[in-house]
Design an enzyme around this catalytic site. Structure first.
Site, short mmCIF file in Angstrom:
data_model
loop_
_atom_site.label_atom_id
_atom_site.label_comp_id
_atom_site.label_asym_id
_atom_site.label_seq_id
_atom_site.Cartn_x
_atom_site.Cartn_y
_atom_site.Cartn_z
N ASN A 1 0.87 -1.17 0.00
CA ASN A 1 0.00 0.00 0.00
C ASN A 1 0.91 1.22 0.00
O ASN A 1 1.86 1.26 0.76
CB ASN A 1 -0.86 -0.03 1.27
CG ASN A 1 -1.79 1.16 1.36
OD1 ASN A 1 -2.08 1.83 0.38
ND2 ASN A 1 -2.27 1.43 2.56
N LYS B 1 -21.98 16.09 1.27
CA LYS B 1 -22.55 14.75 1.52
C LYS B 1 -23.44 14.34 0.37
O LYS B 1 -23.38 13.24 -0.14
CB LYS B 1 -23.35 14.83 2.82
CG LYS B 1 -23.32 13.69 3.75
CD LYS B 1 -22.07 13.51 4.57
CE LYS B 1 -20.79 13.62 3.86
NZ LYS B 1 -19.61 13.50 4.64
N HIS C 1 -24.88 37.38 -5.82
CA HIS C 1 -23.65 37.79 -6.49
C HIS C 1 -23.24 36.81 -7.59
O HIS C 1 -22.06 36.72 -7.92
CB HIS C 1 -22.53 37.96 -5.46
CG HIS C 1 -22.80 39.05 -4.48
ND1 HIS C 1 -22.95 40.37 -4.84
CD2 HIS C 1 -23.00 39.02 -3.13
CE1 HIS C 1 -23.21 41.11 -3.77
NE2 HIS C 1 -23.26 40.30 -2.72
#
Ligand code: G6P
Length: 579
Positions: free
Chosen positions: A100, A458, A477
């Site tokens: 890894n 999320k 804006h």
């Protein structure tokens, strides 16, 4: 980023490896494989796909042997395919390993090996390590060959390796900037990228430190440093049980973890923040660095500190070194649930070089950040498996609130979470309104803004709907041009001092045809909303906790209604260990 598991002992290794790999899948799941040694040969089976499918197809469980390693992959070098899946073997199949991390000098090593006659089966940097060890092991014992190779590697690694001719049946493991934990059993040893992968078998662990090497056999383990000298590392015991790391009857980890928040929050609140609080009080300047969801918690921290007159700012960790020149007087606070996010690690290492003190707020005992920080505050919220962070976010907020306001303020969070969970059916109905939408906006003001950002993140993470969040005043804006008939705007409108102005922003959107969904306890706001979720009357500082539970549930239900697995959103992973 990937997951590694290793086993040596009396059990059938295949059984332990399959179990561990299932627990590790959140770290990456594009391909999977195992290697099990038996009587001088090592059987390797691997392929593209998830553990459940590949292990059944290739009948992992039928492989005999009591020592083995397994790996679940998330591609960094080379596409997901059988050849690039781990474990990788040397040319003669005598050295097999799972890796890894990222080997930065792999091209150079590979070219050197090619001149010595090596050919390669994969495009990975990891295969090169197996070949390099095999080069050395002809002239020296396995440990020396392993050590020599590690000293030649640049980059990051968690490694578990086995040798076909090793009569002592040992697993050789190492870590540098990539997690690896040993699990201690009776007459058996385990190693894995994290604790939940081994929880079914043991509760005693040894988190390795960067630069450590360990040799595991059924009889125990030894730890060495990179120069080959033996060293000792602390054993820890954890009181998590296996169920805590499993779904516990819920269809998805994410839903379980949203529900878990009420059960774990009191343990979070019990966490020791004394040193952290003192360091913050004494500091002239506080830089908060984090990524993703943790950044939103960091933003909340900076708002609350700024409201109290402190000089504090939250930074996206990956950009921090491009923006800031910290000095010895700067206190750096990092929020990282995994403690392994590469962007965070590079930012804090950069800060530490300038002599800054570092506080780390993390969930993972023994993670890399805990070795770097001067003070560590643990979230104590149990392992989080769902890729979308939920309980670690509320735990981060709780730690922040404990530091800022003290424990009393948050003592009833568990009840509040339970109360908010009762809204799940109403949230589901709103989710049904959103599932076909293409674009969606979240607005709030003040301390609702980090929650709007988090709600939006999320939702997009797990439903694939485009969404953005703004302080309400910003709509006019630019973004207002995107509001037309039926575009949902989710308005975080608790009765606090932001409401009068936020109400104006709601009206701006409504006039343009927006579908208004509000989280509110204000009658006027309810009357202007197409849908609303009723908030309880609370101390205004606590509304963020109530609202985020609703937004987590909303994202979850939109995801499920769209037929997406919220635990495994496309292109995302839980722990991002590359920059
Ligand atoms: C990944 C995860 C996010 C998380 C971020 C930071 O991108 O998918 O959910 O917020 O990393 O992770 P950390 O472990 O540092 O909090």
């Amino acid at each position: 980023m990937c997951g590694i598991i290793g086993y040596v002992g009396n059990r059938r290794a295949a059984e332990v490896l399959i179990e561990g790999l299932k627990r590790l899948e959140y770290r990456g799941y594009d391909s999977v494989g195992v290697a099990i040694a038996n009587a001088g040969t090592i059987e390797v089976r691997k392929d593209k796909g998830m553990i459940e499918f590949v292990s059944a197809q290739l009948d992992f469980i039928s492989i005999d042997g009591h020592i083995g390693i397994g790996h679940t992959r998330w591609a960094t070098h080379g596409a997901p395919c059988k050849e690039n899946a781990h474990p990788h073997a040397s040319l003669d199949n005598k050295v097999i390993l799972a890796h890894n991390g990222v080997i930065e000098n792999f091209t150079q090593l590979k070219n050197d090996l090619k001149t010595k006659g090596h050919t390669f089966r994969s495009e990975t940097d990891s295969e090169v390590i197996a070949h390099q060890i095999a080069e050395h092991v002809n002239s020296m014992p396995p440990l020396k060959a392993f050590l020599k190779t590690l000293n030649e590697l640049e980059g990051s690694y968690g490694i578990a390796a086995i040798f076909a001719d090793d009569k002592d049946e040992q697993i050789f493991v190492a870590r540098r900037n990539s997690p690896l934990v040993l699990g201690i059993g009776k007459g058996e040893m385990f190693c894995a990228s994290d604790i939940p992968a081994m929880l079914k078998y043991t509760k005693t662990f040894v988190p390795l430190e960067d630069g450590d090497i360990a040799v595991l056999s059924a009889n125990g383990y030894k730890v060495y440093t990179l120069d080959g000298s033996e060293t000792k590392r602390k054993q820890i015991t954890v009181d998590w049980n296996v169920e805590m790391a499993q779904k516990g009857g819920y269809p998805y980890f994410m839903l379980k973890e949203i529900n878990d928040q009420r059960h774990f929050i009191n343990e979070t609140i019990a966490s020791d923040v004394v040193v952290a609080k003192k360091l913050i009080e004494e500091s002239e300047r506080i830089d908060i660095v984090a990524c993703g969801t943790s950044y939103h918690a960091g933003l909340m921290f900076s708002y609350l500190l700024q409201q109290r007159g402190k000089s504090a700012q939250a930074f996206i960790a990956s950009d921090y070194p491009f923006i800031v020149k910290p000095n010895q007087k700067t206190l750096v606070v990092t929020l990282t649930q995994s403690g392994e996010t590469a962007d965070v690690l590079q930012a804090v290492r950069y800060a530490k070089k300038s002599g800054c003190k570092l506080i780390a707020i993390t969930n993972v005992v023994g993670s890399t950040i805990t070795n770097i920080a001067d003070n560590v505050v643990y979230l104590n919220t149990g392992p989080e498996v769902g890729v979308a962070a939920t309980k670690t976010f509320t735990a981060q907020l709780a730690i922040i609130y404990k530091i800022i306001f003290g424990k009393e303020k948050i003592s009833s969070l568990s009840d509040l979470f339970a109360q908010m969970m009762e809204k799940e059916n109403e949230v589901k109905q709103i989710a049904a309104q959103l599932k076909e939408k293409q674009n969606l906006f979240f607005i709030g003001r003040g301390i609702s803004v980090p929650i709007a950002y988090e709600g939006s993140l999320k939702l997009k993470e797990i439903s694939y709907i485009h969404s953005e969040a703004y302080p309400g005043g910003e709509l006019k804006h630019g973004t207002l041009s995107l509001i037309e008939n039926g575009v949902p705007v989710i308005v975080l409108a608790p009765t606090d001092d932001t409401l009068p102005k936020l109400f104006g922003n709601l009206k701006e959107a409504k006039t343009r045809g927006a579908l208004i969904i509000s989280l509110t306890n204000d009658e006027k706001t309810k009357a202007e909303s197409n849908f609303y979720i009723e908030l309880p009357i609370l101390d205004p500082d606590l509304y963020p906790f109530a609202m985020v539970i609703i937004l987590q549930l909303l994202a979850y239900h939109v995801s499920v209604l769209k037929g997406i697995n919220p635990d495994r959103p496309r292109n995302l992973a839980k722990s991002v260990t590359v920059e």
